[in-house]
Design a protein around this motif. Structure first.
Motif, short mmCIF file in Angstrom:
data_model
loop_
_atom_site.label_atom_id
_atom_site.label_comp_id
_atom_site.label_asym_id
_atom_site.label_seq_id
_atom_site.Cartn_x
_atom_site.Cartn_y
_atom_site.Cartn_z
N HIS A 1 27.89 47.99 26.10
CA HIS A 1 28.48 46.65 26.15
C HIS A 1 27.44 45.59 26.49
N ALA A 2 27.64 44.44 25.89
CA ALA A 2 26.96 43.21 26.32
C ALA A 2 28.06 42.40 27.02
N LEU A 3 27.81 42.01 28.26
CA LEU A 3 28.83 41.38 29.10
C LEU A 3 28.36 40.09 29.73
N ARG A 4 29.31 39.26 30.07
CA ARG A 4 29.08 38.16 31.01
C ARG A 4 29.85 38.54 32.27
N PHE A 5 29.29 38.21 33.42
CA PHE A 5 29.95 38.57 34.67
C PHE A 5 29.95 37.40 35.64
N LEU A 6 30.91 37.45 36.55
CA LEU A 6 31.00 36.50 37.65
C LEU A 6 31.43 37.29 38.88
N ASP A 7 30.59 37.30 39.90
CA ASP A 7 30.89 37.98 41.16
C ASP A 7 31.02 36.92 42.26
N VAL A 8 31.96 37.15 43.16
CA VAL A 8 32.21 36.23 44.27
C VAL A 8 31.92 36.96 45.58
N TYR A 9 31.03 36.40 46.37
CA TYR A 9 30.67 36.94 47.69
C TYR A 9 31.08 35.94 48.75
N THR A 10 31.55 36.46 49.87
CA THR A 10 31.86 35.58 51.00
C THR A 10 31.29 36.20 52.27
N ARG A 11 30.97 35.35 53.22
CA ARG A 11 30.41 35.81 54.49
C ARG A 11 31.56 36.04 55.47
N ARG A 12 31.65 37.29 55.95
CA ARG A 12 32.69 37.67 56.90
C ARG A 12 32.04 38.40 58.07
N GLU A 13 32.34 37.93 59.25
CA GLU A 13 31.81 38.54 60.46
C GLU A 13 30.29 38.78 60.35
N GLY A 14 29.60 37.78 59.79
CA GLY A 14 28.15 37.82 59.71
C GLY A 14 27.58 38.63 58.56
N GLN A 15 28.43 39.17 57.68
CA GLN A 15 27.94 39.98 56.56
C GLN A 15 28.50 39.46 55.24
N TRP A 16 27.67 39.49 54.20
CA TRP A 16 28.11 39.11 52.88
C TRP A 16 28.87 40.27 52.25
N LYS A 17 30.05 39.96 51.69
CA LYS A 17 30.90 40.97 51.05
C LYS A 17 31.27 40.51 49.64
N LEU A 18 31.24 41.46 48.71
CA LEU A 18 31.73 41.21 47.36
C LEU A 18 33.24 41.24 47.43
N ILE A 19 33.89 40.11 47.09
CA ILE A 19 35.35 40.05 47.20
C ILE A 19 36.05 40.04 45.84
N ALA A 20 35.32 39.66 44.79
CA ALA A 20 35.95 39.60 43.47
C ALA A 20 34.88 39.67 42.39
N SER A 21 35.27 40.23 41.25
CA SER A 21 34.38 40.24 40.10
C SER A 21 35.20 40.19 38.83
N HIS A 22 34.59 39.63 37.80
CA HIS A 22 35.23 39.53 36.49
C HIS A 22 34.15 39.72 35.45
N VAL A 23 34.44 40.52 34.43
CA VAL A 23 33.52 40.68 33.31
C VAL A 23 34.27 40.46 32.01
N CYS A 24 33.53 40.01 31.00
CA CYS A 24 34.10 39.90 29.66
C CYS A 24 33.01 40.27 28.66
N ASP A 25 33.43 40.82 27.54
CA ASP A 25 32.48 41.20 26.49
C ASP A 25 31.90 39.97 25.84
N ILE A 26 30.63 40.07 25.47
CA ILE A 26 29.99 39.06 24.62
C ILE A 26 30.16 39.58 23.20
N LEU A 27 30.90 38.86 22.40
CA LEU A 27 31.17 39.30 21.03
C LEU A 27 29.98 39.00 20.13
N PRO A 28 29.71 39.90 19.18
CA PRO A 28 28.61 39.62 18.24
C PRO A 28 28.90 38.37 17.41
N GLU A 29 27.85 37.66 17.08
CA GLU A 29 28.04 36.44 16.28
C GLU A 29 28.15 36.76 14.82
#
Length: 127
Positions: free
Chosen positions: A99-127
């Motif tokens: 797969h060729a993908l685009r992604f978006l990950d969301v990190y937030t700082r909780r109790e002094g540590q960065w945590k991955l809280i959400a992610s989204h991916v979608c395919d990059i379609l061939p042109e």
């Protein structure tokens, strides 16, 4: 524009997670993925933390390649977004994928540590 200290920290965690997925190593995933994590895969299916750790743990997805490019960060307060493109290939069960993908990950700082809280991916379609 230079990256903030928070963005540098989060990019290092992003890289740890990427390497953990390649190596089926759940220890970094367990450390950096929030208990209430929610993800959305390229097929639009939602998954939580347990499924994510199971999928990329021993016996799960066998990634041959996970290359990230065009990686950018956006930050404010205690939140950092990481977005970019990725090329991944491997095998999951009896299915090979590439797969060729685009992604978006969301990190937030909780109790002094960065945590991955959400992610989204979608395919990059061939042109």
């Amino acid at each position: 524009m230079s990256e903030t200290a928070a963005e540098v920290e989060v990019l290092a965690i992003f890289e740890e997670i990427r390497q953990a997925m390649l190596n089926n190593d759940t220890a970094p995933l367990d450390e950096h993925v929030a208990e209430d994590y929610q993800g959305c895969d390229a097929g639009g299916r939602l998954h939580g933390r347990d499924l994510f750790l199971e999928a990329y743990g021993p016996g799960g997805v066998a990634l041959e390649k996970f290359e990230a490019s065009e990686v950018e960060t956006i930050s404010w307060s205690d939140t950092v977004l990481v977005r970019g493109s990725a090329s991944i290939c491997g095998r999951y069960g009896e299915f090979d994928f590439d797969h060729a993908l685009r992604f978006l990950d969301v990190y937030t700082r909780r109790e002094g540590q960065w945590k991955l809280i959400a992610s989204h991916v979608c395919d990059i379609l061939p042109e």
